[in-house]
Design a protein around this motif. Structure first.
Motif, PDB file in Angstrom:
ATOM      1  N   THR A   1       0.745  -1.264  -0.055  1.00 48.44           N
ATOM      2  CA  THR A   1      -0.065  -0.127  -0.038  1.00 48.44           C
ATOM      3  C   THR A   1       0.750   1.333   0.004  1.00 48.44           C
ATOM      4  OG1 THR A   1      -1.307  -1.596   1.382  1.00 48.44           O
ATOM      5  CG2 THR A   1      -2.150   0.837   1.085  1.00 48.44           C
ATOM      6  N   VAL A   2       1.897   1.147   0.699  1.00 47.89           N
ATOM      7  CA  VAL A   2       2.776   2.403   0.867  1.00 47.89           C
ATOM      8  C   VAL A   2       3.593   2.598  -0.395  1.00 47.89           C
ATOM      9  CG1 VAL A   2       4.889   3.299   1.900  1.00 47.89           C
ATOM     10  CG2 VAL A   2       3.052   2.426   3.481  1.00 47.89           C
ATOM     11  N   ASP A   3       4.050   1.759  -0.895  1.00 49.55           N
ATOM     12  CA  ASP A   3       5.082   1.681  -1.921  1.00 49.55           C
ATOM     13  C   ASP A   3       4.562   1.655  -3.465  1.00 49.55           C
ATOM     14  OD1 ASP A   3       7.704   1.745  -0.189  1.00 49.55           O
ATOM     15  OD2 ASP A   3       6.666   0.135   0.488  1.00 49.55           O
ATOM     16  N   GLY A   4       3.278   1.060  -3.648  1.00 47.03           N
ATOM     17  CA  GLY A   4       2.702   1.027  -4.620  1.00 47.03           C
ATOM     18  C   GLY A   4       3.353  -0.116  -5.814  1.00 47.03           C
ATOM     19  N   VAL A   5       3.799  -1.199  -5.332  1.00 46.75           N
ATOM     20  CA  VAL A   5       4.172  -2.509  -5.603  1.00 46.75           C
ATOM     21  C   VAL A   5       3.196  -3.389  -5.477  1.00 46.75           C
ATOM     22  CG1 VAL A   5       6.239  -3.887  -5.725  1.00 46.75           C
ATOM     23  CG2 VAL A   5       6.747  -1.647  -5.286  1.00 46.75           C
ATOM     24  N   GLN A   6       2.859  -4.194  -6.660  1.00 45.59           N
ATOM     25  CA  GLN A   6       2.137  -5.394  -6.673  1.00 45.59           C
ATOM     26  C   GLN A   6       2.676  -6.447  -7.710  1.00 45.59           C
ATOM     27  OE1 GLN A   6      -1.915  -4.591  -8.082  1.00 45.59           O
ATOM     28  NE2 GLN A   6      -2.718  -6.051  -6.730  1.00 45.59           N
ATOM     29  N   PHE A   7       2.484  -7.558  -7.313  1.00 50.53           N
ATOM     30  CA  PHE A   7       2.688  -9.020  -7.802  1.00 50.53           C
ATOM     31  C   PHE A   7       1.860  -9.019  -9.064  1.00 50.53           C
ATOM     32  CE2 PHE A   7       4.851  -9.950  -3.823  1.00 50.53           C
ATOM     33  CZ  PHE A   7       6.054 -10.996  -4.242  1.00 50.53           C
ATOM     34  N   SER A   8       2.169  -9.189 -10.160  1.00 46.45           N
ATOM     35  CA  SER A   8       1.301  -9.660 -11.329  1.00 46.45           C
ATOM     36  C   SER A   8       0.565 -10.852 -11.156  1.00 46.45           C
ATOM     37  CB  SER A   8       2.278  -9.703 -12.564  1.00 46.45           C
ATOM     38  OG  SER A   8       1.351 -10.202 -13.611  1.00 46.45           O
ATOM     39  N   SER A   9      -0.991 -10.718 -11.552  1.00 49.39           N
ATOM     40  CA  SER A   9      -1.613 -11.926 -11.328  1.00 49.39           C
ATOM     41  C   SER A   9      -1.238 -13.098 -12.506  1.00 49.39           C
ATOM     42  CB  SER A   9      -3.087 -11.366 -11.427  1.00 49.39           C
ATOM     43  OG  SER A   9      -3.405 -10.779 -12.584  1.00 49.39           O
ATOM     44  N   ASP A  10      -0.726 -12.777 -13.439  1.00 46.28           N
ATOM     45  CA  ASP A  10      -0.359 -13.512 -14.553  1.00 46.28           C
ATOM     46  C   ASP A  10       1.054 -14.401 -14.234  1.00 46.28           C
ATOM     47  OD1 ASP A  10       0.639 -14.798 -16.891  1.00 46.28           O
ATOM     48  OD2 ASP A  10       0.626 -13.068 -18.153  1.00 46.28           O
ATOM     49  N   VAL A  11       0.718 -15.635 -13.903  1.00 45.44           N
ATOM     50  CA  VAL A  11       1.832 -16.510 -13.309  1.00 45.44           C
ATOM     51  C   VAL A  11       2.891 -16.554 -14.391  1.00 45.44           C
ATOM     52  CG1 VAL A  11       0.339 -17.934 -11.777  1.00 45.44           C
ATOM     53  CG2 VAL A  11       0.735 -18.587 -14.244  1.00 45.44           C
ATOM     54  N   SER A  12       2.630 -16.312 -15.878  1.00 48.41           N
ATOM     55  CA  SER A  12       4.011 -16.533 -16.347  1.00 48.41           C
ATOM     56  C   SER A  12       4.587 -15.113 -16.639  1.00 48.41           C
ATOM     57  CB  SER A  12       3.298 -16.754 -17.893  1.00 48.41           C
ATOM     58  OG  SER A  12       2.479 -15.664 -18.346  1.00 48.41           O
ATOM     59  N   SER A  13       4.302 -14.238 -15.919  1.00 50.71           N
ATOM     60  CA  SER A  13       5.042 -12.841 -15.685  1.00 50.71           C
ATOM     61  C   SER A  13       6.121 -12.940 -14.885  1.00 50.71           C
ATOM     62  CB  SER A  13       3.980 -11.660 -15.177  1.00 50.71           C
ATOM     63  OG  SER A  13       4.717 -10.588 -15.055  1.00 50.71           O
ATOM     64  N   PRO A  14       7.282 -12.333 -15.387  1.00 50.15           N
ATOM     65  CA  PRO A  14       8.533 -12.232 -14.434  1.00 50.15           C
ATOM     66  C   PRO A  14       8.374 -11.556 -13.154  1.00 50.15           C
ATOM     67  CG  PRO A  14       8.886 -10.824 -16.252  1.00 50.15           C
ATOM     68  CD  PRO A  14       7.629 -11.682 -16.543  1.00 50.15           C
ATOM     69  N   ASN A  15       6.947 -10.696 -12.978  1.00 46.87           N
ATOM     70  CA  ASN A  15       6.798  -9.933 -12.108  1.00 46.87           C
ATOM     71  C   ASN A  15       5.773 -10.422 -11.125  1.00 46.87           C
ATOM     72  OD1 ASN A  15       7.121  -7.661 -14.536  1.00 46.87           O
ATOM     73  ND2 ASN A  15       8.324  -7.445 -12.579  1.00 46.87           N
ATOM     74  N   SER A  16       5.673 -11.835 -11.360  1.00 41.50           N
ATOM     75  CA  SER A  16       4.489 -12.556 -10.454  1.00 41.50           C
ATOM     76  C   SER A  16       4.997 -13.200  -9.299  1.00 41.50           C
ATOM     77  CB  SER A  16       3.775 -13.666 -11.139  1.00 41.50           C
ATOM     78  OG  SER A  16       4.899 -14.810 -11.659  1.00 41.50           O
ATOM     79  N   PHE A  17       4.318 -13.674  -8.415  1.00 42.33           N
ATOM     80  CA  PHE A  17       4.963 -14.552  -7.422  1.00 42.33           C
ATOM     81  C   PHE A  17       5.551 -15.980  -7.641  1.00 42.33           C
ATOM     82  CE2 PHE A  17       5.050 -17.480  -3.600  1.00 42.33           C
ATOM     83  CZ  PHE A  17       5.672 -16.614  -2.689  1.00 42.33           C
ATOM     84  N   PRO A  18       6.788 -16.179  -7.588  1.00 44.87           N
ATOM     85  CA  PRO A  18       7.194 -17.524  -7.897  1.00 44.87           C
ATOM     86  C   PRO A  18       6.774 -18.784  -7.563  1.00 44.87           C
ATOM     87  CG  PRO A  18       8.860 -16.372  -6.509  1.00 44.87           C
ATOM     88  CD  PRO A  18       7.715 -15.619  -6.640  1.00 44.87           C
ATOM     89  N   PHE A  19       5.464 -19.100  -7.654  1.00 50.69           N
ATOM     90  CA  PHE A  19       5.099 -20.313  -6.980  1.00 50.69           C
ATOM     91  C   PHE A  19       5.689 -21.578  -7.490  1.00 50.69           C
ATOM     92  CE2 PHE A  19       1.250 -17.459  -7.311  1.00 50.69           C
ATOM     93  CZ  PHE A  19       0.811 -17.668  -5.940  1.00 50.69           C
ATOM     94  N   HIS A  20       6.387 -21.715  -8.648  1.00 47.00           N
ATOM     95  CA  HIS A  20       6.955 -22.658  -9.033  1.00 47.00           C
ATOM     96  C   HIS A  20       8.421 -23.099  -8.466  1.00 47.00           C
ATOM     97  CE1 HIS A  20       8.754 -19.192 -11.391  1.00 47.00           C
ATOM     98  NE2 HIS A  20       9.874 -20.001 -11.488  1.00 47.00           N
ATOM     99  N   LEU A  21       8.823 -21.872  -7.556  1.00 47.50           N
ATOM    100  CA  LEU A  21      10.002 -22.355  -6.769  1.00 47.50           C
ATOM    101  C   LEU A  21       9.658 -22.755  -5.481  1.00 47.50           C
ATOM    102  CD1 LEU A  21      11.972 -18.836  -7.930  1.00 47.50           C
ATOM    103  CD2 LEU A  21      12.309 -21.288  -8.816  1.00 47.50           C
ATOM    104  N   LEU A  22       8.617 -22.901  -5.033  1.00 47.22           N
ATOM    105  CA  LEU A  22       8.362 -23.064  -3.780  1.00 47.22           C
ATOM    106  C   LEU A  22       8.566 -24.753  -3.463  1.00 47.22           C
ATOM    107  CD1 LEU A  22       4.975 -21.409  -3.266  1.00 47.22           C
ATOM    108  CD2 LEU A  22       7.006 -20.794  -2.319  1.00 47.22           C
ATOM    109  N   PRO A  23       8.906 -25.220  -2.443  1.00 47.07           N
ATOM    110  CA  PRO A  23       9.010 -26.494  -1.997  1.00 47.07           C
ATOM    111  C   PRO A  23       7.896 -27.256  -2.534  1.00 47.07           C
ATOM    112  CG  PRO A  23       9.470 -25.259  -0.105  1.00 47.07           C
ATOM    113  CD  PRO A  23       8.879 -24.260  -0.935  1.00 47.07           C
ATOM    114  N   GLN A  24       8.171 -28.444  -3.318  1.00 43.30           N
ATOM    115  CA  GLN A  24       7.032 -29.060  -3.939  1.00 43.30           C
ATOM    116  C   GLN A  24       6.611 -30.337  -3.098  1.00 43.30           C
ATOM    117  OE1 GLN A  24       6.387 -28.369  -7.127  1.00 43.30           O
ATOM    118  NE2 GLN A  24       7.525 -26.412  -6.389  1.00 43.30           N
ATOM    119  N   GLU A  25       6.987 -30.514  -1.925  1.00 47.76           N
ATOM    120  CA  GLU A  25       6.245 -31.589  -1.246  1.00 47.76           C
ATOM    121  C   GLU A  25       5.449 -31.095   0.128  1.00 47.76           C
ATOM    122  OE1 GLU A  25       9.191 -34.193   0.375  1.00 47.76           O
ATOM    123  OE2 GLU A  25      10.188 -34.755  -1.697  1.00 47.76           O
ATOM    124  N   GLY A  26       4.307 -31.871   0.311  1.00 48.47           N
ATOM    125  CA  GLY A  26       3.530 -31.481   1.376  1.00 48.47           C
ATOM    126  C   GLY A  26       2.645 -30.214   1.109  1.00 48.47           C
TER     127      GLY A  26
END
Length: 404
Positions: free
Chosen positions: A170-195
């Motif tokens: 809110t303060v800095d005006g920065v937001q993750f992209s909702s497009d998972v293919s974007s380089p500015n998205s949250f990197p879900f693909h890098l998260l631990p894969q188990e559990g």
């Protein structure tokens, strides 16, 4: 009484039709003859309304049955503590013999609020904080929050107690992209894969503004209501059911005791009325959510908010071309909710001119200065057009004066 256009970052604008309906409810809620601010939170009328609010959120965000909706107080700041305590309790039950120094809390820092959340995790203790990435070294000046870092800079832990990020700063005006293919998205693909992932997201300033990306993969999503759906005082939590753990059992194994009002399981078992919830904010939020559904839900507001933001960023670019405005956030990382920029020259004149035209609360957060125009759901496209037109006129007038 003449109402102004409120571009404040929160508490923020609410739809005028909702405020008028809420005013009637203050005198008589659901035909009870009792005002909503006076009625028992355990009355059948309010209980039914609370269930409807839960259903409106579940339906519009497509919340799976694996998750529960909780309503509580404390805001985002309260959840900085609650997420640590509840998820450390969960981790203690899963790994009772692990030493505290071997319990890791992963934090992604992209702005002022995620920085504060990280500081609270360190203050509470109970585990070692790992900064997955800090956006500041990747900024234009190597010290500001103006970007979503590249995916190859994230370093997640293999089995953390929690993984935290703030979806919109809110303060800095920065937001993750909702497009998972974007380089500015949250990197879900890098998260631990188990559990089941202990993924936590602060959605306070973007909740219900667009669909939540990979909602089912989150352990906890929380939001203060005072940005897009209601007044201050209400916090909405979407929590995966495996995180509704017995915090007292965890404490017996050495976990930090969790205050009873912060225990997710206690809130869930009590259907969010273990203690008195923020009744009036829940009521107004429910009215907003009903209106949202009638207009087309989060999909409608996603498109509306994108149009508003595109117009505003185009006006900033036009001013930047003339040397009068300067965007603070790098392209691709810019928020649809909180648009921040600097006025090169007489910022006070810009603010005063906007206020003369009935457009208020555009000054940036006290910690960073500049201009911040918040485009939450209740801000209409026509109101956005008004500030855009003012910006164009300001640039034109200033440019003409400079040439004179």
């Amino acid at each position: 009484m003449s109402r102004v256009i409120n571009f404040g970052a929160g508490p923020s604008a609410l739809p005028e039709s909702v405020l008028q309906e809420a005013a009637l409810g203050l005198l008589d809620f659901d035909g009870t003859g009792i005002g909503i601010a006076e009625i028992s939170h355990r009355s059948k009328q309010f209980t039914a309304f609370l269930n409807d609010v839960e259903s409106l959120i579940c339906t519009q965000l497509e919340v799976p049955p694996t998750h529960s909706i909780l309503f509580t107080q404390g805001g985002g700041t309260g959840q900085f503590s609650a997420i640590v305590l509840n998820l450390l309790a969960r981790h203690r039950l899963l790994h009772p013999d692990l030493a505290n120094e071997d319990r890791v809390l992963d934090y992604v820092i992209t702005g002022s609020w995620s920085k504060k959340a990280t500081e609270e995790a360190r203050r509470l203790g109970g585990g070692r904080v790992n900064v997955v990435v800090d956006a500041r070294p990747y900024s234009k000046d190597a010290k500001s929050f103006d970007n979503i870092p590249p995916h190859n800079t994230y370093t997640f832990s293999p089995d953390p107690a929690l993984i935290y990020y703030c979806e919109n700063e809110t303060v800095d005006g920065v937001q993750f992209s909702s497009d998972v293919s974007s380089p500015n998205s949250f990197p879900f693909h890098l998260l631990p894969q188990e559990g089941l992932l202990p993924l936590v997201a602060d959605y306070s300033s973007s909740f219900m503004s667009r669909p939540i990306t990979r909602l089912a993969d989150h352990a906890v999503i929380y939001a203060g209501a005072q940005k897009n759906i209601g007044p201050a005082g209400l916090t909405i939590i979407i929590v995966r059911n495996d995180c509704l753990v017995d915090v007292d059992a965890a404490a017996k194994l050495g976990a930090i005791p969790v205050p009873i009002s912060m225990s997710y399981k206690t809130l869930a078992d009590g259907n969010s009325v273990y203690n008195t919830p923020p009744v009036l904010p829940i009521y107004i939020s429910g009215l907003v959510l009903r209106r949202m559904k009638e207009l087309g839900g989060v999909q409608y507001f996603e498109q509306l908010n994108k149009r508003k933001a595109d117009k505003l960023y185009a006006a900033i670019q036009a001013g930047e071309d003339k040397g009068l405005f300067k965007a603070k956030v790098q392209e691709g990382s810019r928020s649809l909710m909180n648009v921040v920029f600097d006025v090169i020259g007489d910022e006070a004149k810009f603010v005063a001119g906007a206020e003369e035209k009935g457009m208020k609360a555009i000054k940036g957060h006290r910690s960073v200065g500049g201009i911040r125009i918040s485009l939450y759901n209740a801000v209409t496209e026509e109101q956005t057009d008004a500030i855009v037109e003012y910006m164009k006129q300001f640039v034109s007038d200033t440019d003409t004066q400079g040439q004179a």
